[in-house]
Design a protein around this motif. Structure first.
Motif, mmCIF file in Angstrom:
data_model
loop_
_atom_site.group_PDB
_atom_site.id
_atom_site.type_symbol
_atom_site.label_atom_id
_atom_site.label_comp_id
_atom_site.label_asym_id
_atom_site.label_seq_id
_atom_site.Cartn_x
_atom_site.Cartn_y
_atom_site.Cartn_z
ATOM 1 N N PRO A 99 23.537 29.726 11.272
ATOM 2 C CA PRO A 99 22.215 29.672 11.923
ATOM 3 C C PRO A 99 22.128 30.573 13.155
ATOM 4 O O PRO A 99 21.110 31.231 13.379
ATOM 5 N N ARG A 100 23.178 30.637 13.932
ATOM 6 C CA ARG A 100 23.182 31.494 15.122
ATOM 7 C C ARG A 100 23.135 32.972 14.718
ATOM 8 O O ARG A 100 22.439 33.775 15.332
ATOM 9 N N ARG A 131 21.804 34.223 12.025
ATOM 10 C CA ARG A 131 20.427 34.507 11.579
ATOM 11 C C ARG A 131 19.507 34.720 12.772
ATOM 12 O O ARG A 131 18.675 35.632 12.773
ATOM 13 N N GLU A 132 19.672 33.897 13.786
ATOM 14 C CA GLU A 132 18.861 34.034 14.998
ATOM 15 C C GLU A 132 19.112 35.386 15.669
ATOM 16 O O GLU A 132 18.179 36.072 16.089
ATOM 17 N N LEU A 133 20.379 35.774 15.757
ATOM 18 C CA LEU A 133 20.728 37.054 16.380
ATOM 19 C C LEU A 133 20.186 38.235 15.579
ATOM 20 O O LEU A 133 19.825 39.260 16.149
ATOM 21 N N ARG A 134 20.127 38.104 14.252
ATOM 22 C CA ARG A 134 19.543 39.168 13.429
ATOM 23 C C ARG A 134 18.060 39.337 13.727
ATOM 24 O O ARG A 134 17.546 40.436 13.747
ATOM 25 N N ARG A 135 17.377 38.219 13.936
ATOM 26 C CA ARG A 135 15.936 38.269 14.231
ATOM 27 C C ARG A 135 15.662 38.792 15.633
ATOM 28 O O ARG A 135 14.621 39.393 15.876
ATOM 29 N N GLU A 136 16.587 38.540 16.564
ATOM 30 C CA GLU A 136 16.358 38.874 17.970
ATOM 31 C C GLU A 136 17.361 39.907 18.466
ATOM 32 O O GLU A 136 18.047 39.700 19.462
ATOM 33 N N GLN A 137 17.413 41.045 17.797
ATOM 34 C CA GLN A 137 18.347 42.096 18.189
ATOM 35 C C GLN A 137 18.006 42.658 19.562
ATOM 36 O O GLN A 137 16.839 42.714 19.953
ATOM 37 N N GLN A 176 25.366 41.041 12.326
ATOM 38 C CA GLN A 176 25.608 39.677 12.799
ATOM 39 C C GLN A 176 26.322 38.834 11.733
ATOM 40 O O GLN A 176 25.776 37.902 11.177
#
Length: 116
Positions: free
Chosen positions: A11-12, A14-20, A42
Motif C-alpha cells: 500500500p505504501r 502504491r501511494e509513493l507511485r501516485r505521489e512522485q 517504488q
C-alpha cells in the motif's frame, strides 16, 4: 523478490507511485519509462521500497533529497545499501538536485551502471 514484508509495503509503494517527487517524475517520464531495460517504480523488496528497480539487471536507482544529508539518514541508507548488496542488488544513489540540473548526466550514469 517477494518476501514477508511485501504485504505491508505494497500500500505504501502504491501511494509513493501516485505521489512522485518532481525529480522522480522527471527521471521516470524522460528516461526510465521507455528505457530498453525494464524499470519498475517504488518496488517493495527486502523490507524496503526501492525508488526504481530493473529486475533483469538487479539494479536499484535511489533518488535522495535533502533529508538524506543528515547523519541518521546516511546510516540508514548505508545499512539499506548493505542489505540490498547482500542480496545481489546494486544500488546507485543520485541526488534529486542532480536529476533536475543534469538529467543527461544522470542518464549516462545509469547507462554506465547497466553496462557493469
Amino acid at each position: 523478490m517477494r518476501d514477508t514484508y511485501t504485504r505491508t509495503l505494497v500500500p505504501r509503494a502504491r501511494e509513493l507511485r501516485r505521489e512522485q517527487t518532481p525529480a522522480e517524475r522527471k527521471l521516470w517520464f524522460l528516461v526510465l519509462r521507455t528505457h530498453p531495460v525494464k524499470f519498475r517504480r517504488q518496488v517493495p523488496a527486502l523490507g524496503y521500497i526501492l525508488d526504481f528497480y530493473a529486475p533483469s539487471a538487479r539494479l536499484c536507482i535511489e533518488l535522495d533529497g535533502r533529508s538524506h544529508d543528515e547523519a541518521e539518514a546516511q546510516a540508514y541508507d548505508s545499512e539499506r545499501s548493505r542489505v540490498l548488496g547482500g542480496a545481489g542488488i546494486r544500488v546507485v544513489r543520485v541526488q534529486n538536485a542532480e536529476v533536475v540540473r543534469n538529467l543527461s548526466g544522470v542518464a549516462a550514469l545509469i547507462e554506465s551502471a547497466l553496462q557493469r
